[in-house]
Motif scaffolding. Structure first.
Motif, PDB file in Angstrom:
ATOM      1  N   PRO A 178       0.807  -1.228   0.000  1.00 47.86           N
ATOM      2  CA  PRO A 178       0.000   0.000   0.000  1.00 47.86           C
ATOM      3  C   PRO A 178       0.845   1.284   0.000  1.00 47.86           C
ATOM      4  CG  PRO A 178      -0.203  -1.173   2.095  1.00 47.86           C
ATOM      5  CD  PRO A 178       0.561  -2.060   1.164  1.00 47.86           C
ATOM      6  N   HIS A 179       2.100   1.180   0.411  1.00 45.04           N
ATOM      7  CA  HIS A 179       2.966   2.368   0.437  1.00 45.04           C
ATOM      8  C   HIS A 179       3.620   2.661  -0.913  1.00 45.04           C
ATOM      9  CE1 HIS A 179       5.935  -0.819   0.784  1.00 45.04           C
ATOM     10  NE2 HIS A 179       6.896   0.060   0.528  1.00 45.04           N
ATOM     11  N   ALA A 180       3.473   1.734  -1.864  1.00 49.64           N
ATOM     12  CA  ALA A 180       4.120   1.903  -3.175  1.00 49.64           C
ATOM     13  C   ALA A 180       3.527   3.088  -3.921  1.00 49.64           C
ATOM     14  CB  ALA A 180       3.970   0.631  -3.998  1.00 49.64           C
ATOM     15  N   GLU A 181       4.384   3.783  -4.660  1.00 48.65           N
ATOM     16  CA  GLU A 181       3.934   4.880  -5.506  1.00 48.65           C
ATOM     17  C   GLU A 181       3.733   4.345  -6.915  1.00 48.65           C
ATOM     18  OE1 GLU A 181       5.665   8.814  -5.283  1.00 48.65           O
ATOM     19  OE2 GLU A 181       6.822   8.153  -3.558  1.00 48.65           O
ATOM     20  N   HIS A 182       2.774   4.913  -7.596  1.00 41.46           N
ATOM     21  CA  HIS A 182       2.468   4.468  -8.949  1.00 41.46           C
ATOM     22  C   HIS A 182       3.032   5.442  -9.969  1.00 41.46           C
ATOM     23  CE1 HIS A 182      -0.297   1.271  -7.678  1.00 41.46           C
ATOM     24  NE2 HIS A 182      -0.491   2.070  -6.651  1.00 41.46           N
ATOM     25  N   ILE A 183       3.651   4.876 -10.995  1.00 41.76           N
ATOM     26  CA  ILE A 183       4.125   5.669 -12.123  1.00 41.76           C
ATOM     27  C   ILE A 183       3.297   5.199 -13.315  1.00 41.76           C
ATOM     28  CG2 ILE A 183       6.079   6.252 -13.605  1.00 41.76           C
ATOM     29  CD1 ILE A 183       7.931   5.395 -11.279  1.00 41.76           C
ATOM     30  N   PHE A 184       2.683   6.147 -13.981  1.00 35.90           N
ATOM     31  CA  PHE A 184       1.814   5.798 -15.105  1.00 35.90           C
ATOM     32  C   PHE A 184       2.421   6.271 -16.420  1.00 35.90           C
ATOM     33  CE2 PHE A 184      -0.976   6.085 -11.431  1.00 35.90           C
ATOM     34  CZ  PHE A 184      -1.769   4.962 -11.570  1.00 35.90           C
ATOM     35  N   ILE A 185       2.194   5.484 -17.461  1.00 38.94           N
ATOM     36  CA  ILE A 185       2.565   5.903 -18.810  1.00 38.94           C
ATOM     37  C   ILE A 185       1.281   6.304 -19.533  1.00 38.94           C
ATOM     38  CG2 ILE A 185       4.661   4.501 -18.981  1.00 38.94           C
ATOM     39  CD1 ILE A 185       2.902   2.492 -20.671  1.00 38.94           C
ATOM     40  N   ASP A 186       1.428   7.058 -20.583  1.00 40.24           N
ATOM     41  CA  ASP A 186       0.282   7.469 -21.386  1.00 40.24           C
ATOM     42  C   ASP A 186      -0.381   6.234 -21.988  1.00 40.24           C
ATOM     43  OD1 ASP A 186      -1.329   8.400 -23.630  1.00 40.24           O
ATOM     44  OD2 ASP A 186      -0.337  10.340 -23.345  1.00 40.24           O
ATOM     45  N   LYS A 187      -1.693   6.161 -21.878  1.00 41.30           N
ATOM     46  CA  LYS A 187      -2.443   5.005 -22.399  1.00 41.30           C
ATOM     47  C   LYS A 187      -2.197   4.794 -23.892  1.00 41.30           C
ATOM     48  CE  LYS A 187      -6.295   5.021 -19.101  1.00 41.30           C
ATOM     49  NZ  LYS A 187      -5.570   5.707 -18.056  1.00 41.30           N
ATOM     50  N   ALA A 188      -1.844   5.850 -24.611  1.00 43.14           N
ATOM     51  CA  ALA A 188      -1.614   5.746 -26.054  1.00 43.14           C
ATOM     52  C   ALA A 188      -0.451   4.793 -26.372  1.00 43.14           C
ATOM     53  CB  ALA A 188      -1.321   7.122 -26.642  1.00 43.14           C
ATOM     54  N   PHE A 189       0.509   4.686 -25.460  1.00 45.14           N
ATOM     55  CA  PHE A 189       1.673   3.822 -25.711  1.00 45.14           C
ATOM     56  C   PHE A 189       1.430   2.382 -25.269  1.00 45.14           C
ATOM     57  CE2 PHE A 189       3.525   8.103 -24.842  1.00 45.14           C
ATOM     58  CZ  PHE A 189       3.787   8.416 -26.160  1.00 45.14           C
ATOM     59  N   ARG A 190       0.462   2.187 -24.397  1.00 48.73           N
ATOM     60  CA  ARG A 190       0.076   0.871 -23.876  1.00 48.73           C
ATOM     61  C   ARG A 190       1.161   0.131 -23.119  1.00 48.73           C
ATOM     62  NH1 ARG A 190      -4.358  -1.709 -24.690  1.00 48.73           N
ATOM     63  NH2 ARG A 190      -3.448  -3.761 -24.954  1.00 48.73           N
ATOM     64  N   GLU A 191       2.351  -0.018 -23.703  1.00 48.19           N
ATOM     65  CA  GLU A 191       3.409  -0.800 -23.066  1.00 48.19           C
ATOM     66  C   GLU A 191       4.559   0.091 -22.607  1.00 48.19           C
ATOM     67  OE1 GLU A 191       4.688  -3.641 -25.913  1.00 48.19           O
ATOM     68  OE2 GLU A 191       2.731  -4.625 -26.039  1.00 48.19           O
ATOM     69  N   VAL A 192       5.117  -0.231 -21.456  1.00 54.48           N
ATOM     70  CA  VAL A 192       6.270   0.499 -20.942  1.00 54.48           C
ATOM     71  C   VAL A 192       7.415   0.446 -21.954  1.00 54.48           C
ATOM     72  CG1 VAL A 192       8.037   0.552 -19.126  1.00 54.48           C
ATOM     73  CG2 VAL A 192       5.641   0.132 -18.518  1.00 54.48           C
ATOM     74  N   ALA A 193       7.669  -0.731 -22.498  1.00 52.64           N
ATOM     75  CA  ALA A 193       8.783  -0.910 -23.438  1.00 52.64           C
ATOM     76  C   ALA A 193       8.596  -0.100 -24.719  1.00 52.64           C
ATOM     77  CB  ALA A 193       8.961  -2.388 -23.774  1.00 52.64           C
TER      78      ALA A 193
END
Length: 116
Positions: free
Chosen positions: A77-92
């Protein structure tokens, strides 16, 4: 045992490679290789001492990524979330400047050549 205070959890090896080349910080990157079983998650918690580290969750913007993010949120629960733009779908598949900006927004040092 890992000494790094910051840990980023990603889904796959390609995600890890993409992030690793952008980082200027000493950050441990853990690959889950998709969803985690209870035992494997427990192993990661102990092995990396995740309850006492700065943990960041950076997963794909797809169904599997959302499922993993939800699972990790319950356990960390203490983890922070990093989000990418949905347009790219994949981190890679996310362009390096986009990833660099996302990491920097969480005070994770990046190599300035990746910032536009």
């Amino acid at each position: 045992m890992v000494d790094n205070e910051k840990i980023i959890i990603v889904e796959g090896l390609s995600d890890k490679k993409q992030i690793k080349k952008i980082l200027a910080d000493e950050v441990e990157i853990i690959c889950t290789n998709g969803t985690l079983g209870v035992e494997r998650l427990e192993e990661l918690l102990i092995e990396y001492d995740l309850d006492n580290k700065d943990v960041f969750i950076l997963v794909d913007e797809d169904n599997a990524g959302h499922k993993l993010r939800k699972q990790l949120s319950k356990e960390l629960p203490h983890a922070e979330h990093i989000f990418i733009d949905k347009a790219f779908r994949e981190v890679a598949a996310t362009p390096e400047p986009e990833l660099a900006t996302a990491l920097l927004s969480r005070s994770i040092a990046v190599n300035p050549i990746f910032l536009i």
